[in-house]
Design an enzyme around this catalytic site. Sequence first.
Site, mmCIF file in Angstrom:
data_model
loop_
_atom_site.group_PDB
_atom_site.id
_atom_site.type_symbol
_atom_site.label_atom_id
_atom_site.label_comp_id
_atom_site.label_asym_id
_atom_site.label_seq_id
_atom_site.Cartn_x
_atom_site.Cartn_y
_atom_site.Cartn_z
ATOM 1 N N ASP A 19 0.846 -1.197 0.000
ATOM 2 C CA ASP A 19 0.000 0.000 0.000
ATOM 3 C C ASP A 19 0.883 1.250 0.000
ATOM 4 O O ASP A 19 0.847 2.062 0.930
ATOM 5 C CB ASP A 19 -0.965 0.005 1.207
ATOM 6 C CG ASP A 19 -0.243 0.015 2.549
ATOM 7 O OD1 ASP A 19 -0.841 0.507 3.543
ATOM 8 O OD2 ASP A 19 0.928 -0.426 2.625
ATOM 9 N N ASP B 5 6.695 1.244 1.898
ATOM 10 C CA ASP B 5 6.404 0.259 0.849
ATOM 11 C C ASP B 5 7.269 0.533 -0.384
ATOM 12 O O ASP B 5 7.729 -0.391 -1.061
ATOM 13 C CB ASP B 5 4.940 0.332 0.426
ATOM 14 C CG ASP B 5 3.962 0.098 1.555
ATOM 15 O OD1 ASP B 5 3.728 1.038 2.327
ATOM 16 O OD2 ASP B 5 3.442 -1.022 1.656
ATOM 17 N N ASN C 151 -2.543 2.697 3.398
ATOM 18 C CA ASN C 151 -2.041 4.041 3.710
ATOM 19 C C ASN C 151 -2.879 5.126 3.039
ATOM 20 O O ASN C 151 -3.007 6.227 3.550
ATOM 21 C CB ASN C 151 -0.579 4.161 3.265
ATOM 22 C CG ASN C 151 0.359 3.412 4.182
ATOM 23 O OD1 ASN C 151 0.185 3.427 5.399
ATOM 24 N ND2 ASN C 151 1.339 2.729 3.597
ATOM 25 N N THR D 196 2.786 -6.095 2.733
ATOM 26 C CA THR D 196 3.280 -4.990 3.572
ATOM 27 C C THR D 196 2.187 -3.944 3.801
ATOM 28 O O THR D 196 2.482 -2.785 4.099
ATOM 29 C CB THR D 196 4.517 -4.323 2.929
ATOM 30 O OG1 THR D 196 4.127 -3.745 1.662
ATOM 31 C CG2 THR D 196 5.637 -5.312 2.723
ATOM 32 N N PHE E 223 -1.172 -0.800 12.395
ATOM 33 C CA PHE E 223 -2.038 -0.309 11.329
ATOM 34 C C PHE E 223 -2.498 -1.403 10.346
ATOM 35 O O PHE E 223 -3.693 -1.497 10.039
ATOM 36 C CB PHE E 223 -1.313 0.807 10.562
ATOM 37 C CG PHE E 223 -2.105 1.383 9.413
ATOM 38 C CD1 PHE E 223 -1.858 0.971 8.111
ATOM 39 C CD2 PHE E 223 -3.095 2.328 9.635
ATOM 40 C CE1 PHE E 223 -2.589 1.496 7.049
ATOM 41 C CE2 PHE E 223 -3.836 2.856 8.584
ATOM 42 C CZ PHE E 223 -3.580 2.436 7.295
ATOM 43 N N ASN E 224 -1.576 -2.182 9.790
ATOM 44 C CA ASN E 224 -1.941 -3.131 8.734
ATOM 45 C C ASN E 224 -2.986 -4.146 9.213
ATOM 46 O O ASN E 224 -3.884 -4.531 8.459
ATOM 47 C CB ASN E 224 -0.715 -3.882 8.213
ATOM 48 C CG ASN E 224 0.191 -3.008 7.369
ATOM 49 O OD1 ASN E 224 -0.254 -1.984 6.837
ATOM 50 N ND2 ASN E 224 1.456 -3.386 7.263
ATOM 51 N N HIS F 35 9.415 0.289 8.014
ATOM 52 C CA HIS F 35 8.802 -1.000 8.338
ATOM 53 C C HIS F 35 8.921 -2.040 7.218
ATOM 54 O O HIS F 35 9.423 -3.137 7.430
ATOM 55 C CB HIS F 35 7.297 -0.807 8.618
ATOM 56 C CG HIS F 35 6.964 0.210 9.652
ATOM 57 N ND1 HIS F 35 7.016 -0.034 11.004
ATOM 58 C CD2 HIS F 35 6.557 1.504 9.519
ATOM 59 C CE1 HIS F 35 6.648 1.050 11.665
ATOM 60 N NE2 HIS F 35 6.369 1.999 10.797
ATOM 61 N N ASP F 36 8.434 -1.716 6.031
ATOM 62 C CA ASP F 36 8.132 -2.737 5.036
ATOM 63 C C ASP F 36 9.316 -3.479 4.437
ATOM 64 O O ASP F 36 9.220 -4.696 4.204
ATOM 65 C CB ASP F 36 7.259 -2.124 3.933
ATOM 66 C CG ASP F 36 5.906 -1.696 4.486
ATOM 67 O OD1 ASP F 36 5.303 -0.767 3.942
ATOM 68 O OD2 ASP F 36 5.464 -2.293 5.499
HETATM 69 O O1 RIB Z 1 2.264 0.057 10.796
HETATM 70 C C1 RIB Z 1 3.180 0.217 9.736
HETATM 71 C C2 RIB Z 1 2.607 -0.320 8.463
HETATM 72 O O2 RIB Z 1 1.437 0.412 8.126
HETATM 73 C C3 RIB Z 1 3.555 -0.134 7.265
HETATM 74 O O3 RIB Z 1 3.342 -1.166 6.350
HETATM 75 C C4 RIB Z 1 3.112 1.171 6.680
HETATM 76 O O4 RIB Z 1 3.400 1.278 5.276
HETATM 77 C C5 RIB Z 1 1.618 1.092 6.884
HETATM 78 O O5 RIB Z 1 1.095 0.301 5.821
HETATM 79 CA CA CA Z 2 2.731 -0.600 4.048
#
Ligand code: RIB
Ligand code: CA
Length: 309
Positions: free
Chosen positions: A10, A15, A39, A124, A165-166, A239-240
């Site tokens: 996303d 990403d 996102n 991701t 979040f994801n 993160h990703d």
């Molecule tokens: O919490 C972080 C994740 O949420 C990452 O993948 C960021 O890109 C969002 O998608």
């Molecule tokens: Ca992401």
Amino acid sequence: MKHKIILDCDPGHDDAIAILLAARHPQIDLLAITTVAGNQAVEKTTHNALKVCSLANIRTVPIAMGMARPLLRPARHAANIHGLSGMDGPHIPEPDLALSPIHAVDLLIQLLLASAGDITLVPTGPLTNIATAIKQEPAIVPKIKAISLMGGAIGVGNVTSSAEFNIWVDPEAAAIVFNCGRPITMVPLEVTHQALATPAIVARLRAAQQPVATFAADLLVFFAETYQHVFGFAAPPVHDPCAVAAVIDPTIIQAKHMPVAIETVSELTAGRTVCDLYGTSSQPPQVRVGYALAVERFWEMVISTLLNS
Ligand code: RIB
Ligand code: CA
């Protein structure tokens, strides 16, 4: 031996770095990029994936647009972190790549069914596309070699105190994926919060004076501003790419197998990855949960790969 992967994402600043790492690393065969709402709206995350690939001259990887909203819940985005475009900050030229005419879910199903069972899925973003593909065509499940996903938290979340979040965006989809029975590596916030893009990291990218590395540096500058504003971080956690790195070199994270369940009922804790650290549940330890990152090796992998783009 190259790892065949499908990156479901996303974009999203982090990403975008994951796309660059997956497309350029010599041990990865990136079969497809599938996009999902997360996102930002799926039209925006898709446009961002096309822009990243166009800028980085990634032209042989099909990019397919996926689900616009979670299985049951309304779509929720992260404009406070990624901006209204989903990838605010640097000016990025409009893409000169065509979007695949196939829906992301159909492309996932087609590639998995036609495979020899040697494809690793690397989500991701929210798990809506993967869960929808499993619901639509359960025969893909035994064809999934493994799943390496960025998502979840052993402890505190980043959207609510319970949820990352994801997973928070689509807990029902996460429950389907976590219970699919295939080998899962979960790369949670405990790992990704160690992948901090410090000013020294950004300077190493910029010092190369190469377009792709400079683009990544520009993305990280914006990402740093929003992460500082929203969370007070001195540097943003990228993160990703950690989920991609864990496919390239599984030892880049320290991890432990344990049962993981997804909370989908309580409004207070919806989206929590309930990690059974002490084995008190009667559930099988179906998930390899990361808890530490080999930080130096991670950044060496990312930076050396981007500089070779
Ligand atoms: O919490 C972080 C994740 O949420 C990452 O993948 C960021 O890109 C969002 O998608
Ligand atoms: Ca992401």
